[in-house]
Design a protein around this motif. Sequence first.
Motif, PDB file in Angstrom:
ATOM      1  N   ILE A 167       0.886  -1.172   0.000  1.00 16.59           N
ATOM      2  CA  ILE A 167       0.000   0.000   0.000  1.00 16.59           C
ATOM      3  C   ILE A 167       0.918   1.215   0.000  1.00 16.59           C
ATOM      4  O   ILE A 167       1.569   1.500   0.995  1.00 16.59           O
ATOM      5  N   ASP A 168       0.981   1.899  -1.140  1.00 16.16           N
ATOM      6  CA  ASP A 168       1.847   3.071  -1.279  1.00 16.16           C
ATOM      7  C   ASP A 168       0.998   4.327  -1.149  1.00 16.16           C
ATOM      8  O   ASP A 168       0.299   4.720  -2.079  1.00 16.16           O
ATOM      9  N   LEU A 169       1.037   4.916   0.027  1.00 14.45           N
ATOM     10  CA  LEU A 169       0.314   6.165   0.277  1.00 14.45           C
ATOM     11  C   LEU A 169       1.324   7.275   0.557  1.00 14.45           C
ATOM     12  O   LEU A 169       1.124   8.101   1.441  1.00 14.45           O
ATOM     13  N   LYS A 170       2.399   7.244  -0.220  1.00  5.81           N
ATOM     14  CA  LYS A 170       3.453   8.228  -0.058  1.00  5.81           C
ATOM     15  C   LYS A 170       3.778   8.908  -1.382  1.00  5.81           C
ATOM     16  O   LYS A 170       4.211  10.049  -1.416  1.00  5.81           O
ATOM     17  N   ASN A 171       3.557   8.214  -2.472  1.00  4.63           N
ATOM     18  CA  ASN A 171       3.972   8.691  -3.790  1.00  4.63           C
ATOM     19  C   ASN A 171       2.785   8.884  -4.720  1.00  4.63           C
ATOM     20  O   ASN A 171       1.859   8.074  -4.727  1.00  4.63           O
ATOM     21  N   GLY A 172       2.842   9.945  -5.506  1.00  5.93           N
ATOM     22  CA  GLY A 172       1.809  10.211  -6.500  1.00  5.93           C
ATOM     23  C   GLY A 172       0.434  10.337  -5.879  1.00  5.93           C
ATOM     24  O   GLY A 172       0.251  10.996  -4.861  1.00  5.93           O
ATOM     25  N   SER A 173      -0.523   9.650  -6.497  1.00  8.83           N
ATOM     26  CA  SER A 173      -1.890   9.699  -5.972  1.00  8.83           C
ATOM     27  C   SER A 173      -2.235   8.417  -5.225  1.00  8.83           C
ATOM     28  O   SER A 173      -3.402   8.076  -5.065  1.00  8.83           O
ATOM     29  N   GLY A 174      -1.210   7.712  -4.769  1.00 10.34           N
ATOM     30  CA  GLY A 174      -1.436   6.492  -3.996  1.00 10.34           C
ATOM     31  C   GLY A 174      -1.628   5.295  -4.898  1.00 10.34           C
ATOM     32  O   GLY A 174      -2.077   5.411  -6.030  1.00 10.34           O
ATOM     33  N   ASP A 175      -1.256   4.142  -4.400  1.00 12.56           N
ATOM     34  CA  ASP A 175      -1.385   2.915  -5.170  1.00 12.56           C
ATOM     35  C   ASP A 175      -1.383   1.729  -4.217  1.00 12.56           C
ATOM     36  O   ASP A 175      -0.857   1.813  -3.108  1.00 12.56           O
ATOM     37  N   MET A 176      -1.972   0.649  -4.663  1.00 14.95           N
ATOM     38  CA  MET A 176      -1.934  -0.596  -3.912  1.00 14.95           C
ATOM     39  C   MET A 176      -1.796  -1.707  -4.936  1.00 14.95           C
ATOM     40  O   MET A 176      -2.551  -1.762  -5.903  1.00 14.95           O
ATOM     41  N   TYR A 177      -0.821  -2.576  -4.737  1.00 17.82           N
ATOM     42  CA  TYR A 177      -0.543  -3.608  -5.726  1.00 17.82           C
ATOM     43  C   TYR A 177      -0.037  -4.875  -5.045  1.00 17.82           C
ATOM     44  O   TYR A 177       0.535  -4.825  -3.965  1.00 17.82           O
ATOM     45  N   PRO A 178      -0.244  -6.035  -5.697  1.00 12.64           N
ATOM     46  CA  PRO A 178       0.276  -7.280  -5.138  1.00 12.64           C
ATOM     47  C   PRO A 178       1.791  -7.327  -5.261  1.00 12.64           C
ATOM     48  O   PRO A 178       2.369  -6.780  -6.200  1.00 12.64           O
ATOM     49  N   GLY A 179       2.434  -7.961  -4.292  1.00 11.85           N
ATOM     50  CA  GLY A 179       3.877  -8.119  -4.313  1.00 11.85           C
ATOM     51  C   GLY A 179       4.563  -7.234  -3.297  1.00 11.85           C
ATOM     52  O   GLY A 179       3.927  -6.453  -2.590  1.00 11.85           O
ATOM     53  N   SER A 180       5.883  -7.375  -3.251  1.00 12.74           N
ATOM     54  CA  SER A 180       6.658  -6.597  -2.289  1.00 12.74           C
ATOM     55  C   SER A 180       6.778  -5.151  -2.760  1.00 12.74           C
ATOM     56  O   SER A 180       6.567  -4.843  -3.931  1.00 12.74           O
ATOM     57  N   ALA A 181       7.127  -4.287  -1.829  1.00  6.89           N
ATOM     58  CA  ALA A 181       7.213  -2.854  -2.111  1.00  6.89           C
ATOM     59  C   ALA A 181       8.290  -2.575  -3.150  1.00  6.89           C
ATOM     60  O   ALA A 181       9.402  -3.081  -3.057  1.00  6.89           O
ATOM     61  N   ARG A 182       7.940  -1.771  -4.156  1.00  6.91           N
ATOM     62  CA  ARG A 182       8.911  -1.382  -5.187  1.00  6.91           C
ATOM     63  C   ARG A 182       9.924  -0.404  -4.608  1.00  6.91           C
ATOM     64  O   ARG A 182      11.076  -0.401  -4.996  1.00  6.91           O
ATOM     65  N   LEU A 183       9.464   0.448  -3.721  1.00  7.22           N
ATOM     66  CA  LEU A 183      10.336   1.351  -2.981  1.00  7.22           C
ATOM     67  C   LEU A 183      10.413   0.818  -1.552  1.00  7.22           C
ATOM     68  O   LEU A 183       9.603  -0.010  -1.151  1.00  7.22           O
ATOM     69  N   THR A 184      11.317   1.316  -0.778  1.00  3.45           N
ATOM     70  CA  THR A 184      11.456   0.827   0.592  1.00  3.45           C
ATOM     71  C   THR A 184      10.168   1.061   1.386  1.00  3.45           C
ATOM     72  O   THR A 184       9.652   2.173   1.428  1.00  3.45           O
ATOM     73  N   ALA A 185       9.679  -0.008   1.996  1.00  3.04           N
ATOM     74  CA  ALA A 185       8.467   0.096   2.820  1.00  3.04           C
ATOM     75  C   ALA A 185       8.829   0.721   4.162  1.00  3.04           C
ATOM     76  O   ALA A 185       9.854   0.381   4.757  1.00  3.04           O
ATOM     77  N   ASP A 186       7.983   1.642   4.622  1.00  2.58           N
ATOM     78  CA  ASP A 186       8.184   2.240   5.937  1.00  2.58           C
ATOM     79  C   ASP A 186       7.854   1.244   7.037  1.00  2.58           C
ATOM     80  O   ASP A 186       8.501   1.211   8.081  1.00  2.58           O
ATOM     81  N   THR A 187       6.812   0.447   6.794  1.00  7.20           N
ATOM     82  CA  THR A 187       6.352  -0.524   7.787  1.00  7.20           C
ATOM     83  C   THR A 187       5.965  -1.817   7.083  1.00  7.20           C
ATOM     84  O   THR A 187       5.305  -1.782   6.051  1.00  7.20           O
ATOM     85  N   ILE A 188       6.391  -2.938   7.658  1.00  2.00           N
ATOM     86  CA  ILE A 188       6.032  -4.251   7.121  1.00  2.00           C
ATOM     87  C   ILE A 188       5.261  -5.009   8.189  1.00  2.00           C
ATOM     88  O   ILE A 188       5.721  -5.156   9.316  1.00  2.00           O
ATOM     89  N   PHE A 189       4.075  -5.461   7.806  1.00  2.00           N
ATOM     90  CA  PHE A 189       3.220  -6.231   8.708  1.00  2.00           C
ATOM     91  C   PHE A 189       3.252  -7.694   8.276  1.00  2.00           C
ATOM     92  O   PHE A 189       3.075  -7.993   7.102  1.00  2.00           O
TER      93      PHE A 189
END
Length: 156
Positions: free
Chosen positions: A86-108
């Motif tokens: 769940i990328d709520l840091k870049n652009g207009s936000g995105d959510m996609y399957p798979g590992s973070a393309r950029l460094t994740a701030d938090t991993i659950f």
Amino acid sequence: MWKRLDHQPKIKAGDGPQAGQFKELSSARGPVMPHPLELAEFQSFQVLEDISHHIKEVGGQLVKKVNAVFQMDITKDGKTILQWTIDLKNGSGDMYPGSARLTADTIFTIPEPVFMELVLGKMNPQKAFLAGKFKVSGKVLLGQKLERVFKDWVKF
């Protein structure tokens, strides 16, 4: 890996293995993620897809409020069955399957039943974390911002 069953002392040009001359020694490791057709079996997959659609609609607003990248590793019997970002840091936000393309701030890392209770609001995330029901690495306090995203989705 394959092993030749017959041992021909000389191989002539153009001769190739014949049917039945090879046998499988060991199977390669299967993928961490199940086959896409099997994903529909998991309730969490359908929920994550719904949340993804919601984020695509209101992602711009959420980026302003959240400003973080989260990776969700959903487990079953100790093995990762689903991984979403769940990328709520870049652009207009995105959510996609798979590992973070950029460094994740938090991993659950969350077992599927616990994930379902959390997103449906049946379990308090702070109490569940303190009870050891799931693991968090990275910036733990950002999880509170993700809780708001799930609450918005439940209202949606």
